[in-house]
Structures are given as C-alpha cells and as structure tokens.
Design an enzyme around this catalytic site. Structure first.
Site, short mmCIF file in Angstrom:
data_model
loop_
_atom_site.label_atom_id
_atom_site.label_comp_id
_atom_site.label_asym_id
_atom_site.label_seq_id
_atom_site.Cartn_x
_atom_site.Cartn_y
_atom_site.Cartn_z
N SER A 154 30.90 18.25 -33.39
CA SER A 154 30.95 17.87 -31.97
C SER A 154 31.42 16.45 -31.71
CB SER A 154 29.56 18.05 -31.34
OG SER A 154 28.60 17.30 -32.05
N HIS B 155 24.82 12.68 -28.74
CA HIS B 155 26.24 12.35 -28.53
C HIS B 155 26.44 11.11 -27.68
CE1 HIS B 155 26.13 16.86 -29.05
NE2 HIS B 155 26.88 16.46 -30.06
N ASP C 203 23.72 12.47 -24.39
CA ASP C 203 22.60 13.41 -24.51
C ASP C 203 21.81 13.04 -25.75
OD1 ASP C 203 24.13 14.38 -26.59
OD2 ASP C 203 24.75 16.21 -25.57
#
Ligand SMILES: *[C@@H]1O[C@H](CO)[C@@H](O)[C@H](O)[C@H]1NC(C)=O
Ligand SMILES: *[C@@H]1O[C@H](CO)[C@@H](O)[C@H](O)[C@H]1NC(C)=O
Ligand SMILES: CC(=O)N[C@H]1CO[C@H](CO)[C@@H](O)[C@@H]1O
Length: 349
Positions: free
Chosen positions: A46, A334, A331
């Site tokens: 990610s 991230h 978040d």
C-alpha cells in the site's frame, strides 16, 4: 518499427538505430536521439499502490472510498492516503511520470485487444504494487504476493515488449504486512527466524528482477514500527515505542547486510536502499513534532469503524482532522500526502 524510421534522420546513424530496433525489438524504447526511454516498474504494497485493487470489489475497495484522495486529486484513486503515495514521489524524483497501475493496463487490453501489440502505453513502466501484499501470503488469495507481482511482470514482458534498459528502474516497497500477519498468528518460529525468511524473500525478489533485466534497483527498508499511532497513543502521540521499533530495525540491519553480500554476486546491479526508518524518524522529529496532531492519524476511526467505512445509513464511521497537511499519518499506518512529501525530501536531498 515505422515510428523509429520516421523520427530519425536518414543517415548511417538511423541505419544503426534501425538495426538496433530490429535486433532488440524495442523501437518505442529509444528516443530519436538514440537515448533509452526512462521507465519505472514498481512492486510492493500500500505504500506504493496507485490503484491496483478492484474498485468494484467490496472486500478490497476501502482505498477507493472517501475520504481517501480528498486532498489530491479530490476524489479516491485507490491510493492509501489523502493524496499521493511513495510511488508518486519516487517517480518525480527520478524524472518519470507515475506509471499506470497494472489493473488499468490489463483493462485497456481487454477493451482493445490490439493494444497487446502496442508498446507505447507502457513504455514508461507499470506499477504492480498491491495494497496488503507481502513476501508471504497475507490477507487472502486475492492479494498477489511480491513474487506473484513479478510473475505478472514476466507475463507482460513476454506479451508486450516493454522497455528494460539501463534507463529503467525497479522499485520494491515491502513495508511490513508480513510482520502484521506474524503478530496475529500462532508462532511456530522466533521473530529472528521469521525476519530471516522475509529478508531472504526480498533478496530473492531483487535477484529475480535483476535477472529480468533491471540493473537499477531501489528497495525500501522498514519504517519504525513503534512510531505508528497505535504504538504512540499511550504517550499522547509523542514517544515512539522502542520495543516495537527494535523489530523493524532487526529487519533493516539484516537487509543491509544481505544487500552488501549481493554486490560481489551481482556486479552489474546498482542497488539502493531507501532508508524509510531514518526518513520517517526525521520527519516525525522535525515538522510534525510540533504540529497540532503530533503523530496522531488525521482520519480517526470511530467505534467499530475504519477510515473510509460507513454504516448501513451511510454515516461515516470515522472523522477527518481539519487540516490533513498538518498530520504525518493519514490513517493507522499510512502517511498523508504531506507526510510522504517530508519523507521524500529527507530521502532525496
Ligand atoms: C512456520 O510456519 C510457516 C507457515 O506455515 C512455514 O512456512 C514455516 O516454514 C514454519 N517455520 C518453521 C520453523 O517450522
Ligand atoms: C511497547 O510495545 C510492546 C509490544 O510490542 C508492549 O508490550 C509494550 O507495553 C509497549 N510499551 C509501551 C510503553 O507502551
Ligand atoms: C528453528 C527454526 O525456526 N528454523 C528455521 C529458521 O529459518 C530457516 C530459513 O531461514 C528455516 O529453514 C528453519 O527451519
């Protein structure tokens, strides 16, 4: 081939170039001046994914929901941030456009089968990175491991001659999903032993990418695990948990030593370690230490919620801070667009 002939002056040089084009079958990979087209191929998770998860798959599409992407470009793009992710900053640093996500490249082929024979659309590279990925299987069979991503690249290399030259870079981003799974699973081996297997997987991936033609390789080490918001919460988001950070540093030490060991084995490989440990630490101790939110995430989950989730009536199960640019974390794990921007400045200056 026609493109190549048309764009070069009729001279012995163009004949040479034409010969090179035929022999290498890489016409679109060479500029009119004979220089190779720069390209970037990305593998990872990610921190690097720019939209490979299926937006229509409810089990995978959290990063395709608001408020992801709310700062840039203003709507979700499948990136795990309010804006850009590491791939965007790395691409800018080496002077290329962010390469298209593999999912998009595949969709183009499905819609226009003839595209299979065109090289141009992927001459600048492809991003195979997939949120949730790791060296080992992580959060289910839909998420390709790093080696599955390299297999996708191998297939593209076979089907559509892509441009791999000394102007090509392979970026490998492995940010730690394997360790999340290790932490959640019953343990049949020590952390040190597991770390050895993860690092071996990274080394094998670098070897495979080098064998597929990349001489320039860049690989991230691990960010300090103890600085994630969950680990700093007990100190009101001011102090990283050294015990957790030792786990990521064990990985980083081993990775550095195994990469030094590769140099004599792969003399042509130019391997750069992108030191996320140092860059995250410096960014947190710098600008973000004095920000309103310290090291708290901007997008805060409410009970039973998650950033991006809504209840049956469509009410947000999260809340977003007024100024995401002041937060390092978007978040739970991230960085925000501005968080990545600081990390990139530290890494690339
Ligand atoms: C622990 O389990 C994993 C997954 O089942 C396996 O791949 C690994 O080899 C095992 N390690 C040891 C030391 O048995
Ligand atoms: C730091 O994290 C470890 C687990 O990794 C935990 O056991 C410990 O209590 C944490 N320390 C603090 C000060 O929160
Ligand atoms: C005792 C133990 O956990 N042994 C494993 C450590 O890791 C290596 C691979 O790096 C395995 O082969 C061992 O089985």
């Amino acid at each position: 081939m026609a493109v190549c002939v048309a764009t070069t002056p009729a001279s012995w040089f163009s004949l040479l170039l034409l010969a090179a084009c035929y022999s290498l079958c890489s016409c679109m990979c060479v500029h009119a001046d004979g220089k190779n087209v720069k390209s970037l191929f990305v593998f990872g998770d990610s921190y690097a994914d720019t939209g490979n998860r299926d937006p229509l798959d409810e089990s995978l599409n959290i990063f395709w929901k608001k408020p992801y992407g709310s700062t840039w470009p203003g709507h979700p793009t499948g990136r795990a941030s309010n804006g850009r992710v590491f791939t965007d900053f790395f691409a800018a640093h080496i002077g290329v456009k962010t390469p298209p996500a593999y999912r998009v490249v595949q969709d183009e082929v499905k819609m226009h089968p003839k595209l299979r024979h065109l090289r141009s659309s992927i001459a600048g590279g492809v991003n195979f990175a997939y949120a949730g990925s790791g060296i080992f299987p992580t959060f289910g069979p839909k998420i390709p491991t790093i080696s599955a991503q390299i297999d996708q690249f191998r297939a593209i290399l076979r089907e559509r001659s892509v441009c791999i030259s000394d102007s090509s870079t392979a970026l490998l981003v492995v940010a730690g999903n394997d360790y999340t799974i290790y932490g959640l699973s019953p343990k049949n081996e020590s952390l040190a032993n597991f770390t050895g297997r993860v690092v071996s997987g990274i080394i094998d991936s670098l070897k495979a990418l080098h064998k597929l033609g990349f001489n320039k390789l860049a690989v991230t080490n691990l960010e300090p695990f103890g600085c994630f918001p969950a680990a700093t919460a007990p100190s009101n988001y001011r102090i990283c948990n050294e015990t957790s950070t030792q786990e990521s540093r064990l990985h980083n030490k081993l990775l550095a030593s195994r990469i030094r060991g590769l140099k004599p084995i792969l003399p042509k490989a130019d391997i750069t370690i992108l030191d996320l440990d140092r860059a995250f630490s410096h960014a947190l101790q710098g600008y973000f230490k004095h920000s309103r939110y310290q090291w708290k995430s901007c997008c805060q989950q409410k009970e039973n919620g998650q950033c991006g989730a809504v209840d049956a009536k469509g009410n947000a199960l999260y809340s977003v801070c007024p100024d995401p640019n002041e937060a390092f974390f978007w978040d739970t794990v991230h960085p925000t667009d501005s968080g990545w921007n600081s990390v990139a400045k530290i890494l690339f200056s």
